[in-house]
Enzyme design. Structure first.
Site, PDB file in Angstrom:
ATOM      1  N   CYS A  72       3.117  -4.988   6.836  1.00 34.93           N
ATOM      2  CA  CYS A  72       2.752  -4.714   5.450  1.00 34.93           C
ATOM      3  C   CYS A  72       3.915  -4.047   4.712  1.00 34.93           C
ATOM      4  O   CYS A  72       4.937  -3.696   5.297  1.00 34.93           O
ATOM      5  CB  CYS A  72       1.517  -3.819   5.399  1.00 34.93           C
ATOM      6  SG  CYS A  72       0.000  -4.659   5.936  1.00 34.93           S
ATOM      7  N   HIS A 101       0.830  -1.209   0.000  1.00 36.24           N
ATOM      8  CA  HIS A 101       0.000   0.000   0.000  1.00 36.24           C
ATOM      9  C   HIS A 101       0.863   1.257   0.000  1.00 36.24           C
ATOM     10  O   HIS A 101       2.081   1.209   0.193  1.00 36.24           O
ATOM     11  CB  HIS A 101      -0.956   0.000   1.202  1.00 36.24           C
ATOM     12  CG  HIS A 101      -0.284   0.017   2.537  1.00 36.24           C
ATOM     13  ND1 HIS A 101       0.215   1.173   3.124  1.00 36.24           N
ATOM     14  CD2 HIS A 101      -0.017  -0.978   3.424  1.00 36.24           C
ATOM     15  CE1 HIS A 101       0.747   0.876   4.304  1.00 36.24           C
ATOM     16  NE2 HIS A 101       0.616  -0.427   4.510  1.00 36.24           N
TER      17      HIS A 101
END
Length: 320
Positions: free
Chosen positions: A209, A193
Site C-alpha cells: 500500500c 492511507h
C-alpha cells in the site's frame, strides 16, 4: 558544458534567496504548456535538534529523498549550522497531468486538481521487497475516515512468525496502521492511507500500500473523490524541459536487478527513456559528462544536460 556541481550551485544560489522557513504543503503552479519543471531547490541551516525524519515531515519530503540530496550528511545528527538541501524542485512525471500520479521510483505522489493550474505533491512510503507496490491504471473506489484495520491472513501469519501476533481487527485510533484516513483503490488489496508511524515515509516499508503522513492524507482526502483516476508508474529517470533547456532527474531504481546494473547499462536505460519521451531527442547535443555524474549520483535533483537550440553532436562523439 554544464558541469553538474556548477548547475546545482546555480539552482541553490537562487533558491537560497527564497524563504525556506515555511512548512506549507507542496502546492506548486504548473509550468506553461511544453514545460515540465515545478518548484525550486531550497537550502536551510540545520538546527541542533534536526533530523531528516523531522525535516521530511515539516517540508513534505521523504527520508530517502533527503538522504540522496545530501550525501555525506548524517541524517540523524546533521549538526548545528549544516547546509541541508531540500529537493523541492521536480520534473513532472511523464504522461497526462490528471488525477493522481504515483512514481514509485521517487516515492512520491502528484495530484492535479481538475480545472486548477497547480499540482500538489506528497512523499510516500511504498511496498518493500517481496511486497512490491503495483504499476498500472486504476481509480479511487472508496474513501473512509477513521478506518478500522482488518489485517489479511498473510500479514497475520508474518507477524505471528516474528512473535508479534495481530488481532483480527485493529480499531480506529493512534495504534491503527492506517492512520486517520484510507482511500481504497480499484486494484484489490491496495490502499492510499495514513500511518501510525512517522518514520518510513519516503521508503520501501509497506506491504504494497501507499503510506502518507497523516496531515498529507487528510489534505489529499479533502481534494479527491471516489472515481479520481490513479496512474502508478516506476520511472527512475525523468526528463523535462524548462525555458528551452533539457533536464535529467535520476533516482535509484527499486528492483535488485536494476540496482546491480553497470553504469553503461544505466546509460543505455537513460538514452532509451529519453528517446521514448521525445522523438526529437536524437537531435540534442547532450552533456554526457554531466549525464554520467547524474546517473552515478542518483540524487533526485533536476540538472540541466542540454539546450534545445544546440546543434547535434558529431556522430563520431562517443556517447559513453
Amino acid at each position: 558544458m554544464f558541469p553538474r556541481a556548477s548547475a546545482l550551485a546555480l539552482c541553490v544560489s537562487f533558491a537560497a534567496l527564497l524563504s525556506a522557513g515555511q512548512s506549507a504543503a507542496l502546492e506548486l503552479p504548473l509550468p506553461p504548456e511544453g514545460e515540465d519543471l515545478v518548484g525550486e531547490i531550497q537550502v536551510i541551516k540545520a538546527k541542533y535538534e534536526d533530523t531528516f525524519a523531522a525535516l521530511g515531515e515539516q517540508y513534505d519530503l521523504g527520508y530517502l529523498e533527503l538522504v540522496a540530496a545530501n550525501p555525506g550528511v548524517d541524517p540523524w545528527l546533521p549538526g548545528e549550522g549544516t547546509d541541508i538541501v531540500l529537493p523541492t524542485r521536480f520534473i513532472l512525471p511523464p504522461g497526462p497531468r490528471e488525477g493522481i500520479v504515483i512514481n514509485l521510483a521517487e516515492y512520491r505522489l502528484y495530484f492535479y486538481p481538475e480545472g486548477q493550474n497547480v499540482v500538489h505533491t506528497y512523499p510516500l512510503g511504498i511496498g518493500r521487497e517481496g511486497w512490491g507496490s503495483p504499476v498500472g491504471k486504476t481509480h479511487i473506489s472508496a474513501m473512509t475516515s477513521n478506518p478500522a484495520w482488518y489485517p489479511p491472513q498473510s500479514i497475520r501469519d508474518e507477524h505471528a512468525a516474528e512473535g508479534d501476533p495481530l488481532p483480527r481487527v485493529v480499531p480506529p485510533g493512534p495504534d491503527n496502521p492506517l492512520g486517520p484516513y484510507k482511500m481504497t483503490l480499484a486494484m484489490p488489496g491496495y490502499l492510499i492511507h495514513g500511518s501510525n508511524k512517522k518514520f518510513g515515509i519516503g521508503m520501501q516499508v509497506s506491504h504494497g500500500c501507499f503510506r502518507m503522513l497523516n496531515h498529507n492524507v487528510l489534505e489529499l482526502a479533502g481534494r479527491v473523490k471516489v472515481g479520481t483516476s490513479v496512474r502508478i508508474i516506476d520511472e527512475p529517470y525523468k526528463f523535462g524541459i524548462s525555458q528551452q533547456k533539457v533536464y535529467l532527474e535520476a533516482h535509484t531504481p527499486l528492483g535488485s536487478e536494476e540496482k546491480n546494473l553497470t553504469l553503461m547499462d544505466r546509460h543505455a536505460a537513460v538514452v532509451n527513456t529519453l528517446l521514448q519521451r521525445d522523438e526529437d531527442a536524437g537531435s540534442l547535443r547532450l552533456d554526457w559528462e554531466t549525464v554520467r555524474e547524474i546517473i552515478a549520483g542518483e540524487d533526485g535533483l533536476p540538472i540541466q544536460i542540454a539546450e534545445q537550440n544546440q546543434a547535434l553532436a558529431s556522430q563520431e562523439e562517443s556517447l559513453f
